[in-house]
Design a protein around this motif. Structure first.
Motif, PDB file in Angstrom:
ATOM      1  N   ALA A  91       0.982  -1.216   0.072  1.00 50.75           N
ATOM      2  CA  ALA A  91       0.042   0.039   0.253  1.00 50.75           C
ATOM      3  C   ALA A  91       0.987   1.185  -0.054  1.00 50.75           C
ATOM      4  N   ASP A  92       0.558   2.307  -0.892  1.00 54.13           N
ATOM      5  CA  ASP A  92       0.996   3.613  -0.702  1.00 54.13           C
ATOM      6  C   ASP A  92       0.453   4.498   0.092  1.00 54.13           C
ATOM      7  N   THR A  93       0.944   5.893   0.340  1.00 55.56           N
ATOM      8  CA  THR A  93       0.555   6.759   1.291  1.00 55.56           C
ATOM      9  C   THR A  93      -0.624   6.955   1.064  1.00 55.56           C
ATOM     10  N   ALA A  94      -1.319   7.041  -0.030  1.00 58.92           N
ATOM     11  CA  ALA A  94      -2.709   7.389  -0.523  1.00 58.92           C
ATOM     12  C   ALA A  94      -3.701   6.365   0.052  1.00 58.92           C
ATOM     13  N   ALA A  95      -3.223   4.725  -0.011  1.00 61.25           N
ATOM     14  CA  ALA A  95      -4.197   3.917   0.388  1.00 61.25           C
ATOM     15  C   ALA A  95      -4.010   3.895   2.043  1.00 61.25           C
ATOM     16  N   ILE A  96      -2.916   4.282   2.522  1.00 59.03           N
ATOM     17  CA  ILE A  96      -2.889   4.393   4.036  1.00 59.03           C
ATOM     18  C   ILE A  96      -3.763   5.444   4.664  1.00 59.03           C
ATOM     19  N   ARG A  97      -3.723   6.632   4.089  1.00 60.23           N
ATOM     20  CA  ARG A  97      -4.476   7.706   4.432  1.00 60.23           C
ATOM     21  C   ARG A  97      -6.092   7.386   4.342  1.00 60.23           C
ATOM     22  N   ALA A  98      -6.548   6.626   3.136  1.00 57.20           N
ATOM     23  CA  ALA A  98      -7.650   6.349   3.173  1.00 57.20           C
ATOM     24  C   ALA A  98      -8.095   5.253   4.107  1.00 57.20           C
ATOM     25  N   ARG A  99      -7.300   4.376   4.303  1.00 53.22           N
ATOM     26  CA  ARG A  99      -7.661   3.206   5.228  1.00 53.22           C
ATOM     27  C   ARG A  99      -8.103   3.858   6.852  1.00 53.22           C
ATOM     28  N   TYR A 100      -6.913   4.997   7.135  1.00 50.40           N
ATOM     29  CA  TYR A 100      -7.457   5.743   8.176  1.00 50.40           C
ATOM     30  C   TYR A 100      -8.225   6.938   8.210  1.00 50.40           C
ATOM     31  N   HIS A 101      -9.369   6.884   7.236  1.00 55.71           N
ATOM     32  CA  HIS A 101     -10.422   7.598   7.175  1.00 55.71           C
ATOM     33  C   HIS A 101      -9.898   9.032   6.475  1.00 55.71           C
ATOM     34  N   GLY A 102      -9.090   8.951   5.577  1.00 53.27           N
ATOM     35  CA  GLY A 102      -8.698  10.320   4.927  1.00 53.27           C
ATOM     36  C   GLY A 102      -7.825  11.240   5.682  1.00 53.27           C
ATOM     37  N   MET A 103      -6.908  10.923   6.725  1.00 49.06           N
ATOM     38  CA  MET A 103      -6.360  11.715   7.357  1.00 49.06           C
ATOM     39  C   MET A 103      -5.058  12.472   6.564  1.00 49.06           C
ATOM     40  N   PRO A 104      -4.940  13.758   7.118  1.00 46.14           N
ATOM     41  CA  PRO A 104      -3.819  14.384   6.362  1.00 46.14           C
ATOM     42  C   PRO A 104      -2.598  13.932   6.357  1.00 46.14           C
ATOM     43  N   ALA A 105      -1.682  14.068   5.597  1.00 44.60           N
ATOM     44  CA  ALA A 105      -0.420  13.624   5.414  1.00 44.60           C
ATOM     45  C   ALA A 105       0.395  13.775   6.868  1.00 44.60           C
ATOM     46  N   SER A 106       0.174  15.010   7.266  1.00 44.69           N
ATOM     47  CA  SER A 106       0.905  15.499   8.320  1.00 44.69           C
ATOM     48  C   SER A 106       0.486  14.682   9.637  1.00 44.69           C
ATOM     49  N   THR A 107      -0.737  14.423   9.894  1.00 42.54           N
ATOM     50  CA  THR A 107      -1.274  13.555  11.029  1.00 42.54           C
ATOM     51  C   THR A 107      -0.822  12.135  11.050  1.00 42.54           C
ATOM     52  N   LEU A 108      -0.987  11.795   9.349  1.00 43.12           N
ATOM     53  CA  LEU A 108      -0.298  10.255   9.381  1.00 43.12           C
ATOM     54  C   LEU A 108       1.110   9.900   9.713  1.00 43.12           C
ATOM     55  N   TRP A 109       1.983  10.937   9.479  1.00 43.16           N
ATOM     56  CA  TRP A 109       3.420  10.722  10.112  1.00 43.16           C
ATOM     57  C   TRP A 109       3.545  11.004  11.488  1.00 43.16           C
ATOM     58  N   ALA A 110       2.588  11.739  11.995  1.00 40.59           N
ATOM     59  CA  ALA A 110       2.595  12.014  13.597  1.00 40.59           C
ATOM     60  C   ALA A 110       2.261  10.748  14.326  1.00 40.59           C
ATOM     61  N   CYS A 111       1.084  10.060  13.545  1.00 42.75           N
ATOM     62  CA  CYS A 111       0.440   8.885  14.029  1.00 42.75           C
ATOM     63  C   CYS A 111       1.572   7.618  14.020  1.00 42.75           C
ATOM     64  N   ILE A 112       2.498   7.626  13.002  1.00 43.24           N
ATOM     65  CA  ILE A 112       3.655   6.582  12.573  1.00 43.24           C
ATOM     66  C   ILE A 112       4.540   7.051  13.871  1.00 43.24           C
ATOM     67  N   GLY A 113       4.762   8.211  13.976  1.00 45.45           N
ATOM     68  CA  GLY A 113       5.895   8.461  14.982  1.00 45.45           C
ATOM     69  C   GLY A 113       5.536   8.088  16.479  1.00 45.45           C
ATOM     70  N   ASP A 114       4.209   8.082  16.864  1.00 43.82           N
ATOM     71  CA  ASP A 114       3.653   7.581  18.025  1.00 43.82           C
ATOM     72  C   ASP A 114       3.468   6.157  18.137  1.00 43.82           C
ATOM     73  N   GLY A 115       3.596   5.530  17.049  1.00 45.00           N
ATOM     74  CA  GLY A 115       3.207   3.879  17.012  1.00 45.00           C
ATOM     75  C   GLY A 115       1.674   3.714  16.751  1.00 45.00           C
ATOM     76  N   THR A 116       0.788   4.806  16.700  1.00 45.49           N
ATOM     77  CA  THR A 116      -0.538   4.406  16.417  1.00 45.49           C
ATOM     78  C   THR A 116      -0.582   3.781  14.891  1.00 45.49           C
ATOM     79  N   ILE A 117      -0.104   4.058  14.385  1.00 48.86           N
ATOM     80  CA  ILE A 117       0.063   3.402  12.712  1.00 48.86           C
ATOM     81  C   ILE A 117       1.304   2.798  12.720  1.00 48.86           C
ATOM     82  N   PRO A 118       1.345   1.551  12.036  1.00 45.49           N
ATOM     83  CA  PRO A 118       2.806   0.909  11.764  1.00 45.49           C
ATOM     84  C   PRO A 118       3.638   1.743  11.020  1.00 45.49           C
TER      85      PRO A 118
END
Length: 132
Positions: A91-118
């Motif tokens: 899956a690419d970034t767009a697919a992961i963002r869609a999987r997590y309900h369309g979150m913005p890219a900045s939030t995605l990387w923050a969630c990756i940093g805190d371990g919420t998203i792999p």
């Protein structure tokens, strides 16, 4: 703006750094071409034509194919085809963002940093890939 020839990156700039132990890094078509010393447009036409065999990619991150350094090193223009494993899809970034309900890219990387998203498990050039 053109980059002067003496400032162009060399193939060595795209080889994995020995300090990157454990990171699965793959190279896109442009880097593949740079490493083997063939213009990217020619490698692309060979890949989609029948004149010269180009190996299938090892992985695909979204729509972006990636080749391992071992595959690139083993390939020579005009060489005989060799057995390739099936392409593994990620899956690419767009697919992961869609999987997590369309979150913005900045939030995605923050969630990756805190371990919420792999974290991504592979990279093709600068594109992260996650297991599907």
């Amino acid at each position: 703006m053109r980059i002067p020839a003496n400032r162009m990156p060399t193939a060595a700039a795209y080889r994995p750094d020995s300090r990157d132990a454990g990171i699965r890094r793959y190279f896109g078509l442009v880097q593949f071409a740079l490493i083997v010393g063939v213009p990217a447009s020619r490698l692309c036409s060979w890949r989609h034509g029948t004149h010269i065999w180009v190996p299938s990619p090892d992985i695909q991150v979204g729509d972006h194919p990636g080749w391992s350094m071992a595959c690139i090193d083993a390939w020579v223009p005009g060489g005989d085809p060799f057995l390739r494993p099936p392409v593994v899809q990620f899956a690419d970034t767009a697919a992961i963002r869609a999987r997590y309900h369309g979150m913005p890219a900045s939030t995605l990387w923050a969630c990756i940093g805190d371990g919420t998203i792999p974290r991504p498990v592979v990279w093709v050039d600068n594109r992260p890939g996650w297991l599907l």
